[in-house]
Design a protein around this motif. Structure first.
Motif, PDB file in Angstrom:
ATOM      1  N   PRO A   1      70.245  24.076  52.288  1.00 46.60           N
ATOM      2  CA  PRO A   1      68.790  23.992  52.195  1.00 46.60           C
ATOM      3  C   PRO A   1      68.366  22.908  51.199  1.00 46.60           C
ATOM      4  O   PRO A   1      69.057  22.659  50.216  1.00 46.60           O
ATOM      5  CB  PRO A   1      68.377  25.376  51.667  1.00 46.60           C
ATOM      6  CG  PRO A   1      69.551  26.257  51.869  1.00 46.60           C
ATOM      7  CD  PRO A   1      70.767  25.386  51.877  1.00 46.60           C
ATOM      8  N   CYS A   2      67.250  22.253  51.498  1.00 50.34           N
ATOM      9  CA  CYS A   2      66.749  21.210  50.596  1.00 50.34           C
ATOM     10  C   CYS A   2      65.450  21.720  49.983  1.00 50.34           C
ATOM     11  O   CYS A   2      64.601  22.258  50.694  1.00 50.34           O
ATOM     12  CB  CYS A   2      66.514  19.927  51.374  1.00 50.34           C
ATOM     13  SG  CYS A   2      66.065  18.539  50.301  1.00 50.34           S
ATOM     14  N   SER A   3      65.285  21.534  48.690  1.00 53.20           N
ATOM     15  CA  SER A   3      64.119  22.120  48.018  1.00 53.20           C
ATOM     16  C   SER A   3      62.807  21.434  48.386  1.00 53.20           C
ATOM     17  O   SER A   3      61.736  21.910  48.025  1.00 53.20           O
ATOM     18  CB  SER A   3      64.316  22.129  46.505  1.00 53.20           C
ATOM     19  OG  SER A   3      64.561  20.824  46.057  1.00 53.20           O
ATOM     20  N   CYS A   4      62.866  20.325  49.139  1.00 56.07           N
ATOM     21  CA  CYS A   4      61.618  19.674  49.562  1.00 56.07           C
ATOM     22  C   CYS A   4      60.911  20.485  50.644  1.00 56.07           C
ATOM     23  O   CYS A   4      59.733  20.247  50.921  1.00 56.07           O
ATOM     24  CB  CYS A   4      61.897  18.266  50.084  1.00 56.07           C
ATOM     25  SG  CYS A   4      62.666  18.224  51.709  1.00 56.07           S
ATOM     26  N   GLY A   5      61.645  21.412  51.298  1.00 54.59           N
ATOM     27  CA  GLY A   5      61.028  22.239  52.337  1.00 54.59           C
ATOM     28  C   GLY A   5      61.308  21.760  53.747  1.00 54.59           C
ATOM     29  O   GLY A   5      61.040  22.467  54.713  1.00 54.59           O
TER      30      GLY A   5
ATOM     31  N   MET B   1      69.522  11.726  54.115  1.00 54.33           N
ATOM     32  CA  MET B   1      68.307  11.478  54.890  1.00 54.33           C
ATOM     33  C   MET B   1      68.035  12.602  55.874  1.00 54.33           C
ATOM     34  O   MET B   1      68.912  12.994  56.647  1.00 54.33           O
ATOM     35  CB  MET B   1      68.473  10.166  55.670  1.00 54.33           C
ATOM     36  CG  MET B   1      68.607   8.947  54.797  1.00 54.33           C
ATOM     37  SD  MET B   1      68.978   7.457  55.777  1.00 54.33           S
ATOM     38  CE  MET B   1      70.767   7.400  55.652  1.00 54.33           C
ATOM     39  N   HIS B   2      66.811  13.112  55.866  1.00 52.37           N
ATOM     40  CA  HIS B   2      66.386  14.120  56.841  1.00 52.37           C
ATOM     41  C   HIS B   2      66.107  13.459  58.184  1.00 52.37           C
ATOM     42  O   HIS B   2      65.736  12.284  58.234  1.00 52.37           O
ATOM     43  CB  HIS B   2      65.091  14.789  56.380  1.00 52.37           C
ATOM     44  CG  HIS B   2      65.250  15.746  55.235  1.00 52.37           C
ATOM     45  ND1 HIS B   2      65.770  17.002  55.394  1.00 52.37           N
ATOM     46  CD2 HIS B   2      64.943  15.633  53.919  1.00 52.37           C
ATOM     47  CE1 HIS B   2      65.773  17.632  54.214  1.00 52.37           C
ATOM     48  NE2 HIS B   2      65.280  16.812  53.303  1.00 52.37           N
ATOM     49  N   LEU B   3      66.207  14.261  59.244  1.00 50.16           N
ATOM     50  CA  LEU B   3      65.894  13.751  60.580  1.00 50.16           C
ATOM     51  C   LEU B   3      64.377  13.775  60.791  1.00 50.16           C
ATOM     52  O   LEU B   3      63.808  14.800  61.168  1.00 50.16           O
ATOM     53  CB  LEU B   3      66.601  14.601  61.644  1.00 50.16           C
ATOM     54  CG  LEU B   3      66.348  14.208  63.102  1.00 50.16           C
ATOM     55  CD1 LEU B   3      66.831  12.795  63.391  1.00 50.16           C
ATOM     56  CD2 LEU B   3      67.019  15.198  64.052  1.00 50.16           C
TER      57      LEU B   3
ATOM     58  N   GLU C   1      65.104   9.708  53.625  1.00 48.72           N
ATOM     59  CA  GLU C   1      65.537  10.540  52.504  1.00 48.72           C
ATOM     60  C   GLU C   1      64.341  11.037  51.708  1.00 48.72           C
ATOM     61  O   GLU C   1      63.375  10.305  51.505  1.00 48.72           O
ATOM     62  CB  GLU C   1      66.444   9.707  51.603  1.00 48.72           C
ATOM     63  CG  GLU C   1      67.202  10.530  50.589  1.00 48.72           C
ATOM     64  CD  GLU C   1      68.253   9.693  49.888  1.00 48.72           C
ATOM     65  OE1 GLU C   1      69.323  10.240  49.594  1.00 48.72           O
ATOM     66  OE2 GLU C   1      68.007   8.512  49.640  1.00 48.72           O
ATOM     67  N   CYS C   2      64.426  12.286  51.242  1.00 57.17           N
ATOM     68  CA  CYS C   2      63.340  12.844  50.445  1.00 57.17           C
ATOM     69  C   CYS C   2      63.606  12.587  48.964  1.00 57.17           C
ATOM     70  O   CYS C   2      64.623  12.003  48.594  1.00 57.17           O
ATOM     71  CB  CYS C   2      63.187  14.330  50.720  1.00 57.17           C
ATOM     72  SG  CYS C   2      64.531  15.320  50.038  1.00 57.17           S
ATOM     73  N   GLU C   3      62.697  13.053  48.133  1.00 55.41           N
ATOM     74  CA  GLU C   3      62.797  12.767  46.697  1.00 55.41           C
ATOM     75  C   GLU C   3      63.969  13.470  46.021  1.00 55.41           C
ATOM     76  O   GLU C   3      64.294  13.155  44.888  1.00 55.41           O
ATOM     77  CB  GLU C   3      61.472  13.126  46.020  1.00 55.41           C
ATOM     78  CG  GLU C   3      60.353  12.208  46.494  1.00 55.41           C
ATOM     79  CD  GLU C   3      59.023  12.541  45.860  1.00 55.41           C
ATOM     80  OE1 GLU C   3      58.718  11.966  44.802  1.00 55.41           O
ATOM     81  OE2 GLU C   3      58.309  13.385  46.418  1.00 55.41           O
ATOM     82  N   GLU C   4      64.598  14.419  46.727  1.00 58.76           N
ATOM     83  CA  GLU C   4      65.793  15.050  46.167  1.00 58.76           C
ATOM     84  C   GLU C   4      66.989  14.092  46.191  1.00 58.76           C
ATOM     85  O   GLU C   4      68.007  14.341  45.550  1.00 58.76           O
ATOM     86  CB  GLU C   4      66.145  16.321  46.950  1.00 58.76           C
ATOM     87  CG  GLU C   4      65.059  17.383  46.940  1.00 58.76           C
ATOM     88  CD  GLU C   4      64.723  17.859  45.546  1.00 58.76           C
ATOM     89  OE1 GLU C   4      65.656  18.049  44.740  1.00 58.76           O
ATOM     90  OE2 GLU C   4      63.520  18.020  45.247  1.00 58.76           O
ATOM     91  N   GLN C   5      66.883  13.034  46.991  1.00 63.76           N
ATOM     92  CA  GLN C   5      67.913  11.983  47.080  1.00 63.76           C
ATOM     93  C   GLN C   5      69.299  12.518  47.452  1.00 63.76           C
ATOM     94  O   GLN C   5      70.299  12.084  46.908  1.00 63.76           O
ATOM     95  CB  GLN C   5      68.005  11.212  45.758  1.00 63.76           C
ATOM     96  CG  GLN C   5      66.728  10.443  45.417  1.00 63.76           C
ATOM     97  CD  GLN C   5      66.834   9.741  44.087  1.00 63.76           C
ATOM     98  OE1 GLN C   5      66.986  10.404  43.064  1.00 63.76           O
ATOM     99  NE2 GLN C   5      66.771   8.428  44.085  1.00 63.76           N
TER     100      GLN C   5
END
Ligand code: ZN
Length: 427
Positions: free
Chosen positions: A308-312, A250-252, A243-247
């Motif tokens: 879309p996730c803002s972490c990129g 979990m990304h693959l 999981e990224c900081e956007e919580q």
């Protein structure tokens, strides 16, 4: 920071093209080397990854049934003995453990994927991380190698001595810890000073729960830290997802190494990987050599996010709702004990967050009301109105009738590794 931006920020549609080529190669390798799949597929060859749903699913029991004294790994073993460099065991949430053989490139890919997954949580070079897995024979050991890969200072610690662990946190001042959500909760419950410690990030993995909002809020409060989760599947790979900081799921991290599908657990029908879809996670190795698996049923019931996730990072995200094995059906409604826990946890601070669902009938189907023991918070007394309110909320959110029994704080068994949410009748 993104560990591997060229891969992780690549448009997801392009990933499919890359994966399709890997899949064709993987498939040819299977036909060449895998006794198990040669027999199972009986000459059927799909045109490409787009047609993967036409292939049969692989169940863990099928693999297990092929183990013999001469080949204790199973007929899906593809690599020659001289090509293997490591053999792990799976922790075996159900039944006896099985063996997971790896070649050098398999291990390298595992660590690469795991490093991406853990980096997503925001940890980075120069920071200190305490790990609390008694990794031993289990695949979690490979995840630990990813911390060194990321340039972290890894401080290995087992479970079993919480006082020593809390002292190490005080003295060595790590920025991060990695543990199971049950153990994270157990430590925070007993050591209120952890809220003021140096720990800024709590990375949870090994069991579902770290993504349930009330439970996560409790952990974040207890640790005074951000909580993100990671997830692997023993037979497929370690910390595949992170999981990224956007919580927001979990990304693959293991993109390019595994292909992801979703199925309807009862029928096995393929489901579209669309935003909000939920079902059982099915994974296929794309570049594996030791004992690759095709359409492997993970028994993890997940919910997908594709917005879309803002972490990129562009991969889909998921949250694990529970084990398909833990699922109960009460008058036609699928009930995950972890979902019951999530609803119950909204009654904090009156409850501790620990529950136990008591399945009275053998098997999956249960008659209502479903008995649920709910542990009270420390010092709280039993209160009939609270039990009623919990029962009512579970009914309205999960559409299931329960019989709520409030039990005193400390009654339900804590585990330092995985918490047990269902008690089954032993016949
Ligand atoms: Zn993200």
């Amino acid at each position: 920071m993104i560990a591997d931006p060229e891969v992780e920020a690549r448009p997801w549609a392009e990933q499919f093209t890359v994966d399709d080529a890997s899949f064709r190669e993987q498939f040819a390798y299977l036909l060449d080397r895998s006794l198990f799949y040669r027999e199972k597929l009986a000459g059927f060859v799909p045109a490409g990854l787009a047609d993967i749903a036409e292939l049969p699913l692989t169940d863990k029991q099928e693999i297990r049934a092929t183990c013999t004294p001469e080949n204790p790994i199973g007929a899906h073993l593809c690599a020659e003995p001289s090509e293997l460099i490591r053999i792990y065991s799976t922790s075996g949430t159900t039944g006896t453990p099985s063996y997971v053989p790896l070649t050098a490139s398999d291990l390298e890919n595992w660590i690469t994927g795991s490093a991406r997954s853990y980096a997503a949580s925001g940890i980075g070079a120069g920071q200190r991380i305490i790990s609390t897995y008694n990794a031993g024979p289990f695949v979690a050991g490979a995840a630990l190698a990813s911390f060194e890969r990321l340039g972290l200072v890894h401080i290995p610690f087992g479970t079993g001595n919480s006082d020593r662990l809390v002292r190490a946190i005080e003295r060595l001042k790590p920025e991060a810890v990695v543990l199971t959500p049950s153990y994270a909760a157990h430590l925070a419950e007993r050591n209120p000073e952890l809220a003021e410690s140096s720990v800024e990030r709590v990375l949870v993995a090994g069991e579902p729960g770290g993504g349930e909002p009330p439970f996560r809020a409790k952990l974040e409060d207890g640790w005074g830290a951000k909580v993100t989760e990671a997830m692997g599947v023993g037979d497929i790979g370690v910390s595949l997802w992170g999981e990224c900081e956007e919580q927001d799921g979990m990304h693959l991290g293991a993109r390019g190494f595994v292909h992801v599908e979703l199925i309807e657990p009862e029928t096995g029908a393929a489901l579209e990987l669309s935003d909000g879809a939920n079902g059982e996670l099915v994974l296929t190795h794309l570049r594996h050599r030791g004992a690759p698996l095709l359409r492997f049923r993970t028994r993890d019931h997940v919910e997908i996010r594709t917005s879309p996730c803002s972490c990129g990072r562009t991969s889909p995200r998921l949250r694990c709702i529970g084990r398909t094995d833990d699922m109960l059906i009460v008058r036609g409604v699928n009930v995950f004990p972890s979902a019951v826990r999530e609803v119950v946890s909204t009654f904090a601070p009156d409850v501790s967050g620990h529950i136990l669902v008591k399945a009275e009938a053998p098997g999956v189907k249960q008659d209502p009301p479903l008995p649920v023991s709910v542990e009270l918070a420390e010092g709280a007394g039993a209160d009939a109105a609270l039990a009623d309110a919990i029962r009512e909320k579970v009914r309205s959110v999960l559409v299931v009738q329960t019989r709520v029994e409030l039990v005193p704080w400390g009654t339900l068994r804590r585990s330092e590794y995985k918490s047990q949410l269902v008690e089954r009748q032993v016949l």
